[in-house]
Write a protein that holds these residues in place. Structure first.
Motif, mmCIF file in Angstrom:
data_model
loop_
_atom_site.group_PDB
_atom_site.id
_atom_site.type_symbol
_atom_site.label_atom_id
_atom_site.label_comp_id
_atom_site.label_asym_id
_atom_site.label_seq_id
_atom_site.Cartn_x
_atom_site.Cartn_y
_atom_site.Cartn_z
ATOM 1 N N THR A 82 0.850 -1.193 0.000
ATOM 2 C CA THR A 82 0.000 0.000 0.000
ATOM 3 C C THR A 82 0.878 1.232 0.000
ATOM 4 N N ARG A 84 0.583 5.757 -0.132
ATOM 5 C CA ARG A 84 -0.286 6.923 0.043
ATOM 6 C C ARG A 84 -0.232 7.769 -1.216
ATOM 7 N N ASP A 97 -5.101 5.896 0.548
ATOM 8 C CA ASP A 97 -4.199 4.749 0.594
ATOM 9 C C ASP A 97 -4.536 3.825 -0.573
ATOM 10 N N PRO A 99 -3.762 0.358 -2.692
ATOM 11 C CA PRO A 99 -3.098 -0.949 -2.695
ATOM 12 C C PRO A 99 -2.585 -1.307 -4.093
#
Length: 183
Positions: A82, A84, A97, A99
């Motif tokens: 993950t 940001r 966030d 993934p």
């Protein structure tokens, strides 16, 4: 029969009224043209910005983002990571966030896939036992290298550009990868 006399004031009154109507009509016409011009400019500014952004310079929403140390990703293995999104606002919260699936081939060779299925964007899941990515929404299946195996997806998984720098795996993020991105 009554005598008719020409009315000098009547002609002047008609001329003044005609002059007033013409000027009001003219003013409304000019105001309409001005409003249409303003609307056209307001429409053209973002359109020109979009068209010219591809011609001049880089996309401001692309940047290199660290996913973690190379040691965090074992060879011949696929893991969920993950990062940001660097272009979030204060109210984005957890939606900032993002993934992605990281597949380490060997050494410093990686593949980093967007988690979204190329059919309708549902998040794909990795199944280690079968070495396949599967989409739970409509049954799309992808091989471990991201290529389409079966189902409705029109192509393989989207892949982020990546590089290893100072022992860190970096991806060119801040956007959803697409067909024009070199893998």
């Amino acid at each position: 029969m009554p005598e008719t006399r020409p009315c000098n004031g009547c002609a002047a009154t008609k001329t003044a009224a005609a002059k007033y109507e013409t000027s009001r009509r003219s003013w409304l016409f000019k105001a309409g043209i001005a409003l249409n011009a303003v609307a056209g400019v307001l429409f053209a500014i973002p359109l020109l910005g979009y068209v010219l952004s591809g011609l001049f310079g880089k996309n401001p929403y692309r940047t290199w983002i660290a996913l973690g140390g190379v040691d965090a990703f074992p060879e011949n293995n696929t893991r969920l990571a993950t990062f940001r999104n660097p272009f979030v606002t204060a109210w984005d919260g957890a939606t900032g966030d993002i993934p992605c699936w990281v597949r380490r081939l060997e050494g410093d060779k990686f593949q980093v896939f967007a988690i979204n299925c190329t059919h309708l964007g549902c998040p794909v899941r990795w199944f280690q036992e079968s070495h396949l990515f599967m989409c739970p929404c409509h049954g799309g299946v992808f091989y471990e290298d991201g290529n389409r195996a079966s189902g409705p997806p029109p192509r393989g998984l989207f892949e982020y550009q990546n590089k290893v720098e100072n022992g860190q795996l970096m991806i060119n993020g801040g956007h959803l990868p697409n067909l024009s991105d070199p893998a």
